[in-house]
Design a protein around this motif. Structure first.
Motif, short mmCIF file in Angstrom:
data_model
loop_
_atom_site.label_atom_id
_atom_site.label_comp_id
_atom_site.label_asym_id
_atom_site.label_seq_id
_atom_site.Cartn_x
_atom_site.Cartn_y
_atom_site.Cartn_z
N MET A 57 141.59 -106.56 -36.43
CA MET A 57 140.50 -105.74 -36.98
C MET A 57 139.73 -105.05 -35.86
O MET A 57 139.34 -103.89 -35.98
N ILE A 58 139.51 -105.76 -34.76
CA ILE A 58 138.85 -105.14 -33.61
C ILE A 58 139.74 -104.03 -33.05
O ILE A 58 139.25 -102.96 -32.64
N GLY A 59 141.04 -104.24 -33.05
CA GLY A 59 141.96 -103.21 -32.59
C GLY A 59 141.88 -101.95 -33.42
O GLY A 59 141.93 -100.82 -32.88
N VAL A 60 141.74 -102.10 -34.74
CA VAL A 60 141.59 -100.93 -35.61
C VAL A 60 140.29 -100.20 -35.29
O VAL A 60 140.24 -98.96 -35.27
N GLN A 111 130.27 -102.72 -33.74
CA GLN A 111 131.08 -103.08 -34.90
C GLN A 111 131.98 -104.28 -34.60
O GLN A 111 132.22 -105.11 -35.48
N SER A 112 132.49 -104.36 -33.38
CA SER A 112 133.33 -105.49 -33.00
C SER A 112 132.53 -106.78 -33.02
O SER A 112 133.00 -107.82 -33.51
N VAL A 116 133.17 -110.03 -35.45
CA VAL A 116 133.32 -111.39 -34.95
C VAL A 116 132.37 -112.35 -35.67
O VAL A 116 132.78 -113.43 -36.13
N VAL A 117 131.12 -111.95 -35.79
CA VAL A 117 130.12 -112.82 -36.42
C VAL A 117 130.43 -113.05 -37.89
O VAL A 117 130.46 -114.19 -38.38
N VAL A 118 130.67 -111.94 -38.61
CA VAL A 118 130.92 -112.05 -40.05
C VAL A 118 132.19 -112.84 -40.33
O VAL A 118 132.22 -113.72 -41.21
N ALA A 119 133.26 -112.54 -39.59
CA ALA A 119 134.53 -113.24 -39.81
C ALA A 119 134.41 -114.72 -39.46
O ALA A 119 134.96 -115.58 -40.16
N ALA A 120 133.68 -115.04 -38.39
CA ALA A 120 133.52 -116.44 -38.00
C ALA A 120 132.76 -117.23 -39.06
O ALA A 120 133.12 -118.36 -39.39
N VAL A 121 131.71 -116.62 -39.60
CA VAL A 121 130.92 -117.29 -40.65
C VAL A 121 131.73 -117.40 -41.94
O VAL A 121 131.77 -118.44 -42.59
N TYR A 122 132.42 -116.31 -42.29
CA TYR A 122 133.18 -116.27 -43.54
C TYR A 122 134.32 -117.28 -43.52
O TYR A 122 134.61 -117.94 -44.52
#
Length: 247
Positions: A57-60, A111-112, A116-122
């Motif tokens: 996702m960061i790559g996109v 955005q990266s 990271v924060v949202v994905a880690a929490v989710y």
């Protein structure tokens, strides 16, 4: 640094006035991210697999916000003679290119970090095992895509043509990010090609930084590959980058 900030401020104003570029930078990456939420919410996803998805996702984000937008920005400023006027002044080549890239880079980093924060929490992931390696992957990815954007501008004569010249790299990044399908499911030769592309080492470093690695030697290959892509891009820019419109 002051010259980079001044050029970046002017570029930010131009980005704000360009609604299409602003949409690509601010809204397109989150839209792509939402497409992969169902896959990330699957049961039993391992930390390593989750880290790989986050790296993709960061790559996109880097491919769209940094690479795609910057090719158009470099070409537009060249055709408007902005680069020529700046080159005739006090800023050097690196300051001009960095200043022009700074708004896109700032947006991509923000955005990266949010990803990271949202994905880690989710996904309820543990904290990154090696934050330094993760940061190297992120900032190294930013650097290589800025360099590749400037290199792509060399073969892009008009802003309209930028939609074509950026397509191969964008397609390679989207397919090689591992978001549409696991790269491990691909035949070995095809997987190797994707791993050798600029996005491959970025995702690998982010994955190693988050999920951890038994030995730092695992990071040597992606670090070397990322450095090679960056060095190749810088060499191309130094030899063939044009500061005046292509006629």
């Amino acid at each position: 640094m002051n010259r980079v900030v001044s050029i970046g401020g002017a570029e930010l104003l131009l980005l704000w006035r360009n609604r299409l570029a602003l949409f690509n930078a601010l809204l397109l990456p989150p839209v792509f991210g939402l497409l992969f939420v169902p896959r990330m919410s699957g049961t039993g996803i391992s930390p390593a697999a989750a880290a790989t998805l986050i790296g993709g996702m960061i790559g996109v984000i880097l491919a769209i916000v940094v690479y795609h937008n910057l090719v158009g920005a470099y070409v537009a400023r060249r055709e408007e003679l902005t680069l020529k006027r700046l080159r005739a002044g006090t800023p050097n080549a690196a300051e001009i290119l960095a200043g022009t890239a700074s708004p896109a880079v700032s947006i991509a980093l923000a955005q990266s970090l949010l990803t990271v924060v949202v994905a880690a929490v989710y996904l309820e992931l543990p904290v990154p095992a090696n934050p330094l390696l993760l940061a190297v992957g992120l900032f190294g990815g930013v650097a290589v895509f800025v360099v590749l954007a400037a290199a792509s501008a060399i073969v892009t004569s008009t802003i309209e043509l930028a939609q074509i010249t950026t397509t191969p790299m964008l397609l390679a990044c989207f397919l090689g990010a591992g978001l549409w399908f696991p790269l491990d499911d691909l035949p070995a030769p095809v997987r190797t090609v994707f791993e050798l592309l600029p996005l491959g080492p970025v995702i690998e470093l982010i994955t190693l930084g988050w999920a951890g690695t038994e030995t730092l030697s695992d990071a040597f290959r992606p670090l070397l590959l990322l450095a090679a892509w960056t060095a190749a891009g810088i060499t191309i820019i130094q030899r063939w980058f044009r500061w005046e419109p292509r006629r």
